[in-house]
Design a protein around this motif. Structure first.
Motif, PDB file in Angstrom:
ATOM      1  N   ALA A 197       0.854  -1.188   0.000  1.00  0.00           N
ATOM      2  CA  ALA A 197       0.000   0.000   0.000  1.00  0.00           C
ATOM      3  C   ALA A 197       0.884   1.230   0.000  1.00  0.00           C
ATOM      4  N   VAL A 198       0.364   2.340  -0.535  1.00  0.00           N
ATOM      5  CA  VAL A 198       1.059   3.622  -0.421  1.00  0.00           C
ATOM      6  C   VAL A 198       0.734   4.182   0.965  1.00  0.00           C
ATOM      7  N   MET A 199       1.759   4.556   1.702  1.00  0.00           N
ATOM      8  CA  MET A 199       1.556   5.058   3.061  1.00  0.00           C
ATOM      9  C   MET A 199       2.002   6.512   3.148  1.00  0.00           C
ATOM     10  N   LEU A 200       1.185   7.348   3.750  1.00  0.00           N
ATOM     11  CA  LEU A 200       1.575   8.727   4.057  1.00  0.00           C
ATOM     12  C   LEU A 200       1.982   8.753   5.524  1.00  0.00           C
ATOM     13  N   ALA A 201       3.294   8.966   5.760  1.00  0.00           N
ATOM     14  CA  ALA A 201       3.811   8.863   7.125  1.00  0.00           C
ATOM     15  C   ALA A 201       3.413  10.069   7.968  1.00  0.00           C
TER      16      ALA A 201
ATOM     17  N   ASP B 179      -5.871  14.575  -3.373  1.00  0.00           N
ATOM     18  CA  ASP B 179      -4.865  13.754  -2.702  1.00  0.00           C
ATOM     19  C   ASP B 179      -3.627  14.568  -2.328  1.00  0.00           C
ATOM     20  N   LEU B 180      -3.315  15.590  -3.138  1.00  0.00           N
ATOM     21  CA  LEU B 180      -2.214  16.489  -2.779  1.00  0.00           C
ATOM     22  C   LEU B 180      -2.546  17.272  -1.529  1.00  0.00           C
TER      23      LEU B 180
ATOM     24  N   PRO C 259      -3.565   6.918   1.527  1.00  0.00           N
ATOM     25  CA  PRO C 259      -4.433   7.863   0.806  1.00  0.00           C
ATOM     26  C   PRO C 259      -5.272   7.156  -0.258  1.00  0.00           C
ATOM     27  N   GLY C 260      -6.062   7.958  -0.953  1.00  0.00           N
ATOM     28  CA  GLY C 260      -6.802   7.451  -2.097  1.00  0.00           C
ATOM     29  C   GLY C 260      -8.275   7.267  -1.818  1.00  0.00           C
TER      30      GLY C 260
END
Lengths: 413, 413
Positions: free
Chosen positions: A38-42, A78-79, A96-97
């Motif tokens: 998964a893409v993770m936003l820390a 998302d930005l 996100p997403g």
């Protein structure tokens, strides 16, 4: 500006590590539970806050479906999430997403209407950018057989938002005129196509010059982002326009209101002007709130004008609007079947390329939708030959090597 | 409080003087031009600024018709005009009134579509309250044969405004809900009837208690003006309503916005809360402008809400909306022919009774429309037995004998 492997940060290495495991599908986690990529936003901030990691795979609850994700949509919102530049953001770390598509892998108890193997597209309240997503059936729609996964990932949010703004909020009818900022973006292209389903609708579009040749046939009149669009629109239509769709906000709002015909409708559906650099302070959202021009209802009364706001995600996830959205989706799938609308895909990116993809939408380089293709392998790093520059790079607060112009060739659909 | 003839002011005598000449029709003015009776507003202020006087009769210009007026509509806006409590009021002395009906007496050169003898209703940019009115054909509509003159005078402004708000601005559809303040007034009754033409529309109405028995069948739920309508509406419809029609403004605006469902529309079509006493200082309009709550577009975005203003007269006379209004009038006349709508006339008043009529609308005593019947003789003065009191008499700035509770029996239609 070319980056060699030796300069790679830990994250980039981490991504490549995941890449090698990708074709094996989900892996067994140490505890016995399954894992997924998964893409993770820390944390909120710049591109360096994003990484691809392993995460426990979710299982569907009652009324949910579990989707093996094929593609996800990437939106300007998302930005803003990445920067924490939204109202009441959830606490990071987070995935996100808000939209994805794929194949139903299992269903929860009491889940009706979907079966294993169904090709579906779905809205998700975060967590879309992963190999597997679980979401209630209220937010899931069956894909037409002829629709590809990249198309499906480009379809849901943009077309539903465009349709609801034009027909539910603004009541678009024959002979009306519509001004759309960001005509080259995902929503802009959906707006243009939906306007073409109504007779004699004039579409004024604003887009960066380099997009003009690609999108000029989709709108009636096309203006460059850097010119005085007010003056240009008034030259052609001195009375103004019936509908303005604005995702910029800020100073723009007052200008747009003054461009409206009597009984015209201004719809704010985003606030991308609040994103000026790659990272923002946590006060950005509050600042943008106060800086936007307030509207006096008595002025609307005198001028016979309508001002509206539209946030599809709030409608879906905070305001119980899923049955209304379902009806809209049914209408849109009819239009798709009649070949009256077709999502415009800008480019496909691997999960590991999410930073490059985000930079592209930040720089407004896209024509149509950016897609994260979960099954795509990252394109090897290449020397940067981009002629586009970030307009707002000077506001970067955390310049790190990882944020440099490391370019990959996007796969243009 | 009974007033005897001996107490009559000069104006009242003047009115009665005109009455005696009335049946003779228009009279020859000293200079040879014809004269007519008209209601004149000498200056902005209280009821004492109104009188009936003789005035040179207008003649139709190119594209105009000359109407021998039978009846005129009296609207809350006329009170605001009297007080100068509108944006950019014209300079007095002036003849008030924005709508009338009657018979075409002559037509100007190049005037097409109307002939002498046509029964017509018309919008006028002031000057409606007179025996003769000239106005461009753009603002004139033929009356159906079966429509009476009082009905016609009650029809145009109320039904066009109600229709345009419900269907042009707010897009009323099956199953929606509408909240209307002043449900007993002319617009309120038109709104209720038009809502009944759409399946399954719920109408929440607010009106003073004494009107309830008369109007209870016209709306779904009726609330007293003095209760907390927010709470009552939410008891019945916890999600709120789809459309709010507000003619009060002020503090009301914020409350109404919070009552809206997602994608709901608030429409401000008047600001009667700015009229609290019989007369107002000239700063009233500016004050009301600043006191009304401003709306932040970003809040509308987060909440998915629509806010609109609607002023039919600005649309017609400042913003070139006459062809749009013509189309709406055609639709309304179809609904009238199908007996789906029928104007509600509260009472008929002679021109000389305009003060009493204005006091009645000020006190919100009317159910439906107040009509000035140009051919009606004033009812003799009678002892006041009214149980209604002016809610705001304490703000009167120019108490004069002429403004006392001198009551006539209205002719209830």
């Amino acid at each position: 500006m070319a980056k060699e492997g030796a300069d790679m940060t830990e994250e980039t290495e981490c991504m490549i590590d995941k890449n090698s495991a990708k074709d094996a599908g989900s892996v067994e986690a140490p505890g016995g539970g399954k894992e997924m990529r998964a893409v993770m936003l820390a944390g909120f901030g710049g591109l360096n806050k994003l990484r691809v990691t392993k995460k426990a795979m979710p299982e569907p609850q009652d009324g949910e479906v579990k989707i093996r994700v094929k593609a996800c949509g990437l939106n300007f919102l998302d930005l803003m999430v990445r920067q924490g530049n939204i109202d009441n953001p959830p606490k990071p770390p987070l995935v996100p997403g808000f939209e994805c598509c794929g194949i139903v892998e299992s269903v929860g108890e009491k889940t009706k209407g979907f079966e294993i193997g169904d090709r579906v597209m779905a809205f998700v309240n975060y967590n879309a950018w992963a190999e597997v997503v679980c979401t209630p059936v209220d937010f899931v729609y069956k894909m037409p057989d002829e629709m590809t996964f990249p198309e499906a990932a480009a379809f849901s949010l943009n077309f539903v938002a465009a349709y609801m703004m034009l027909f539910e909020v603004a009541n678009l009818r024959e002979g009306m005129s519509v001004l759309v900022h960001s005509a080259g973006g995902g929503v802009g292209q959906a707006v243009a196509q939906l306007c073409a389903t109504v007779p004699k609708v004039t579409v004024f579009g604003i887009a960066s010059c380099f997009k003009h040749s690609a999108i000029k046939d989709s709108v009636t009149h096309l203006f460059d982002r850097n010119i005085d669009f007010m003056q240009e629109v008034k030259k052609i239509s001195p009375d103004g326009v019936d509908i303005v769709l604005d995702c910029l906000s800020g100073e723009n709002t007052g200008k747009c209101l003054s461009l409206l015909k009597p009984l015209g409708t201004y719809i704010l559906y985003g606030a991308s002007n609040t994103v000026t650099g790659e990272t923002k302070s946590f006060f950005s959202f509050a600042k943008s709130w106060w800086q936007v021009e307030k509207v006096n209802p008595i002025k609307l009364y005198e001028e016979n004008k309508v001002i509206a706001g539209f946030s599809l995600l709030n409608l879906l996830f905070k305001q119980g609007g899923c049955s209304l959205v379902k009806k809209v989706m049914d209408k849109l799938l009819c239009l798709y079947a009649q070949k009256k609308i077709r999502p415009v895909v800008d480019s496909l990116w691997a999960l590991e390329e999410v930073k490059e993809a985000m930079q592209r939408i930040h720089d407004r380089g896209n024509i149509g939708k950016l897609i994260l293709d979960v099954e795509k392998s990252p394109t090897p790093l290449m020397a940067s030959d981009s002629t586009e520059t970030s307009e707002a790079g000077e506001e970067e607060e955390e310049p790190e090597g990882d944020n440099d112009n490391k370019e990959r060739m996007p796969f243009i659909h």
